[in-house]
Design a protein around this motif. Structure first.
Motif, PDB file in Angstrom:
ATOM      1  N   GLU A   1       0.897  -1.167   0.000  1.00  0.00           N
ATOM      2  CA  GLU A   1       0.000   0.000   0.000  1.00  0.00           C
ATOM      3  C   GLU A   1       0.933   1.214   0.000  1.00  0.00           C
ATOM      4  O   GLU A   1       2.027   1.140   0.575  1.00  0.00           O
ATOM      5  N   PRO A   2       0.526   2.329  -0.625  1.00  0.00           N
ATOM      6  CA  PRO A   2       1.449   3.463  -0.737  1.00  0.00           C
ATOM      7  C   PRO A   2       1.937   3.995   0.617  1.00  0.00           C
ATOM      8  O   PRO A   2       1.223   3.927   1.616  1.00  0.00           O
ATOM      9  N   SER A   3       3.155   4.513   0.615  1.00  0.00           N
ATOM     10  CA  SER A   3       3.741   5.119   1.811  1.00  0.00           C
ATOM     11  C   SER A   3       4.882   6.033   1.394  1.00  0.00           C
ATOM     12  O   SER A   3       5.637   5.696   0.481  1.00  0.00           O
ATOM     13  N   THR A   4       4.998   7.155   2.051  1.00  0.00           N
ATOM     14  CA  THR A   4       6.206   7.983   1.941  1.00  0.00           C
ATOM     15  C   THR A   4       6.980   7.916   3.250  1.00  0.00           C
ATOM     16  O   THR A   4       8.126   7.477   3.304  1.00  0.00           O
ATOM     17  N   ARG A   5       6.339   8.334   4.352  1.00  0.00           N
ATOM     18  CA  ARG A   5       7.025   8.468   5.635  1.00  0.00           C
ATOM     19  C   ARG A   5       7.425   7.136   6.261  1.00  0.00           C
ATOM     20  O   ARG A   5       8.563   6.971   6.708  1.00  0.00           O
ATOM     21  N   THR A   6       6.495   6.203   6.339  1.00  0.00           N
ATOM     22  CA  THR A   6       6.772   4.997   7.127  1.00  0.00           C
ATOM     23  C   THR A   6       7.905   4.197   6.490  1.00  0.00           C
ATOM     24  O   THR A   6       8.885   3.841   7.150  1.00  0.00           O
ATOM     25  N   ARG A   7       7.789   3.935   5.193  1.00  0.00           N
ATOM     26  CA  ARG A   7       8.826   3.134   4.539  1.00  0.00           C
ATOM     27  C   ARG A   7      10.168   3.863   4.550  1.00  0.00           C
ATOM     28  O   ARG A   7      11.189   3.297   4.948  1.00  0.00           O
TER      29      ARG A   7
ATOM     30  N   ILE B   1       6.043  -4.556   7.310  1.00  0.00           N
ATOM     31  CA  ILE B   1       5.026  -4.823   6.275  1.00  0.00           C
ATOM     32  C   ILE B   1       3.844  -3.875   6.413  1.00  0.00           C
ATOM     33  O   ILE B   1       3.368  -3.618   7.513  1.00  0.00           O
ATOM     34  N   ARG B   2       3.382  -3.352   5.267  1.00  0.00           N
ATOM     35  CA  ARG B   2       2.132  -2.578   5.173  1.00  0.00           C
ATOM     36  C   ARG B   2       1.250  -3.257   4.150  1.00  0.00           C
ATOM     37  O   ARG B   2       1.712  -3.640   3.067  1.00  0.00           O
ATOM     38  N   HIS B   3      -0.027  -3.374   4.501  1.00  0.00           N
ATOM     39  CA  HIS B   3      -0.974  -4.043   3.598  1.00  0.00           C
ATOM     40  C   HIS B   3      -2.371  -3.491   3.843  1.00  0.00           C
ATOM     41  O   HIS B   3      -2.713  -3.156   4.993  1.00  0.00           O
TER      42      HIS B   3
ATOM     43  N   GLN C   1      -4.444  -0.867  12.435  1.00  0.00           N
ATOM     44  CA  GLN C   1      -3.358  -0.494  13.344  1.00  0.00           C
ATOM     45  C   GLN C   1      -2.170   0.109  12.607  1.00  0.00           C
ATOM     46  O   GLN C   1      -1.873  -0.267  11.457  1.00  0.00           O
ATOM     47  N   HIS C   2      -1.469   1.008  13.281  1.00  0.00           N
ATOM     48  CA  HIS C   2      -0.206   1.571  12.795  1.00  0.00           C
ATOM     49  C   HIS C   2       0.629   1.865  14.052  1.00  0.00           C
ATOM     50  O   HIS C   2       0.795   3.022  14.453  1.00  0.00           O
ATOM     51  N   PRO C   3       1.143   0.807  14.686  1.00  0.00           N
ATOM     52  CA  PRO C   3       1.716   0.986  16.028  1.00  0.00           C
ATOM     53  C   PRO C   3       2.947   1.876  16.086  1.00  0.00           C
ATOM     54  O   PRO C   3       3.125   2.620  17.057  1.00  0.00           O
ATOM     55  N   THR C   4       3.805   1.840  15.056  1.00  0.00           N
ATOM     56  CA  THR C   4       5.013   2.681  15.159  1.00  0.00           C
ATOM     57  C   THR C   4       4.674   4.156  14.928  1.00  0.00           C
ATOM     58  O   THR C   4       5.346   5.030  15.452  1.00  0.00           O
ATOM     59  N   GLN C   5       3.598   4.435  14.163  1.00  0.00           N
ATOM     60  CA  GLN C   5       3.120   5.820  14.045  1.00  0.00           C
ATOM     61  C   GLN C   5       2.647   6.306  15.419  1.00  0.00           C
ATOM     62  O   GLN C   5       2.957   7.418  15.839  1.00  0.00           O
ATOM     63  N   ALA C   6       1.918   5.430  16.128  1.00  0.00           N
ATOM     64  CA  ALA C   6       1.427   5.817  17.459  1.00  0.00           C
ATOM     65  C   ALA C   6       2.594   6.087  18.404  1.00  0.00           C
ATOM     66  O   ALA C   6       2.545   7.020  19.215  1.00  0.00           O
TER      67      ALA C   6
ATOM     68  N   HIS D   1      -0.348  15.987  12.925  1.00  0.00           N
ATOM     69  CA  HIS D   1      -0.999  15.307  11.800  1.00  0.00           C
ATOM     70  C   HIS D   1      -0.048  14.184  11.388  1.00  0.00           C
ATOM     71  O   HIS D   1       1.153  14.427  11.225  1.00  0.00           O
ATOM     72  N   PRO D   2      -0.546  12.962  11.188  1.00  0.00           N
ATOM     73  CA  PRO D   2       0.366  11.882  10.778  1.00  0.00           C
ATOM     74  C   PRO D   2       0.892  12.084   9.356  1.00  0.00           C
ATOM     75  O   PRO D   2       1.899  11.484   8.979  1.00  0.00           O
ATOM     76  N   LEU D   3       0.192  12.914   8.585  1.00  0.00           N
ATOM     77  CA  LEU D   3       0.492  13.160   7.171  1.00  0.00           C
ATOM     78  C   LEU D   3       0.299  11.860   6.366  1.00  0.00           C
ATOM     79  O   LEU D   3       0.475  10.786   6.933  1.00  0.00           O
ATOM     80  N   PRO D   4      -0.030  11.900   5.093  1.00  0.00           N
ATOM     81  CA  PRO D   4      -0.143  13.100   4.286  1.00  0.00           C
ATOM     82  C   PRO D   4      -1.403  13.915   4.631  1.00  0.00           C
ATOM     83  O   PRO D   4      -2.427  13.356   4.992  1.00  0.00           O
ATOM     84  N   ARG D   5      -1.268  15.253   4.492  1.00  0.00           N
ATOM     85  CA  ARG D   5      -2.464  16.093   4.606  1.00  0.00           C
ATOM     86  C   ARG D   5      -2.987  16.348   3.194  1.00  0.00           C
ATOM     87  O   ARG D   5      -2.209  16.362   2.232  1.00  0.00           O
TER      88      ARG D   5
HETATM   89  N1   CP Z   1       1.975   8.652   8.447  1.00  0.00           N
HETATM   90  C1   CP Z   1       2.139   7.706   7.498  1.00  0.00           C
HETATM   91  O1   CP Z   1       1.899   6.500   7.723  1.00  0.00           O
HETATM   92  O2   CP Z   1       2.571   8.183   6.310  1.00  0.00           O
HETATM   93  P1   CP Z   1       2.832   7.307   4.997  1.00  0.00           P
HETATM   94  O3   CP Z   1       1.504   6.739   4.556  1.00  0.00           O
HETATM   95  O4   CP Z   1       3.436   8.243   4.006  1.00  0.00           O
HETATM   96  O5   CP Z   1       3.766   6.176   5.392  1.00  0.00           O
END
Ligand code: CP
Length: 307
Positions: A53-59, A106-108, A134-139, A266-270
């Motif tokens: 699934e798309p990601s900028t920050r987490t990956r 892993i993100r799915h 869930q997104h535990p490391t974001q939390a 804000h976790p972003l993206p906004r």
């Molecule tokens: N906050 C967050 O999970 O951003 P990404 O979707 O860009 O990883």
């Protein structure tokens, strides 16, 4: 004090003591994240980042954290380039990957995939986001941000605004914060209200929460406002999404008029929920928050893989 973090799958599994230990460890990693010091603590270790699934920050913050600690990274960012496309099962993929890598992120889009992976994997698994769940490391990085911005957690009132039904960041954070002495205000259209399981947890733990649909009223008197986007990809149709798009937009004037001391996260993206005229205010913590992602993820990788 040491904790055995084999997998990080859900904030339901993280105690207050563990969260405090992660905050303290992250503080020790600040000079490494800021490049004032260097480390090759994870030299020879390989992290697999599997993002379906798309990601900028987490990956990219996980990969930055691994590289800054001297480790290496292998990545999947397009499932169509893997043998899942040919019909290989999740179980076989997890088995293989855990022989190649020392740790898997892993993100799915499907709820529970990280748990399924962890059940088979010989290597530790970190949930980088599973669907609406869930997104535990974001939390954890959000908790660290609140700690840094406010100097502590107990006694705070935290507002969460936006799509609290589909979003995984606000609910994961609320579950983690339920280990503290805090109050909540949930600001959402009733169709996108905070998940029932989270509200039940707060009730069971005697943690006060209020619900409102009004951002102008909801921002008054809180210490933190945690904005989230309307989760376009979780709606059944674009028409359904359009009904809620643009429901809440936080402007500079609203902050100055109603709560000039509030910290904006804000976790972003906004998309459109925080106007760019907020960005220059000292209240705007969301880019600092994203930066904390590298620090906290360095701490987590070190705790799991380090000596
Ligand atoms: N906050 C967050 O999970 O951003 P990404 O979707 O860009 O990883």
């Amino acid at each position: 004090m040491m904790y055995d973090f084999r997998h990080i799958l859900s904030t339901y599994d993280i105690s207050r003591d563990q969260a405090e230990f992660i905050i303290q460890t992250a503080k020790e990693f600040e000079p490494y994240a800021k490049k004032e010091k260097s480390s090759d603590q994870l030299k020879g270790k390989v992290m697999a980042s599997l993002f379906y699934e798309p990601s900028t920050r987490t990956r990219l913050s996980f990969e930055t954290a691994m590289l800054r600690l001297g480790g290496s990274v292998i990545s999947v960012t397009d499932p169509n380039t893997t043998s899942l496309f040919k019909g290989e099962s999740w179980g076989d993929t997890a088995n293989m990957m855990s022989q190649f890598a020392d740790i898997i992120v892993i993100r799915h889009p499907e709820i529970g995939v990280a748990q399924k992976f962890a059940a088979v994997s010989k290597a530790p698994v970190i949930n980088g986001g599973d669907g609406m769940s869930q997104h535990p490391t974001q939390a954890l990085l959000d908790l660290y941000t609140i700690y840094k911005e406010r100097g502590g957690i107990d006694g705070l009132t935290i507002a969460m605004s936006g799509d609290l039904k589909h979003g995984r960041t606000a609910s994961s954070l609320a579950i983690l914060l339920a280990n503290y002495n805090v109050k909540f205000r949930f600001i959402a259209p009733k169709e996108l209200a905070m998940k029932r399981e989270v509200k039940d947890l707060l009730t069971a733990k005697n943690i006060q929460f209020e619900e409102t649909e009004n951002l102008e009223e909801g921002i008054v008197g809180v210490d933190i406002i945690y904005m989230t986007r309307i989760q376009k990809e979780r709606f059944e149709s674009i028409e359904e999404y359009e009904k809620f798009k643009g429901t809440y937009v936080l402007h500079r004037k609203l902050i100055e008029d109603k709560n000039p001391d509030v910290i904006v996260m804000h976790p972003l993206p906004r998309i459109d929920e925080i106007h760019p005229d907020v960005d220059d205010l000292p209240n705007a913590a969301y880019f600092r928050q994203a930066g904390n992602g590298v620090t906290v993820r360095m701490a987590l990788l070190s705790m799991i893989l380090g000596a």
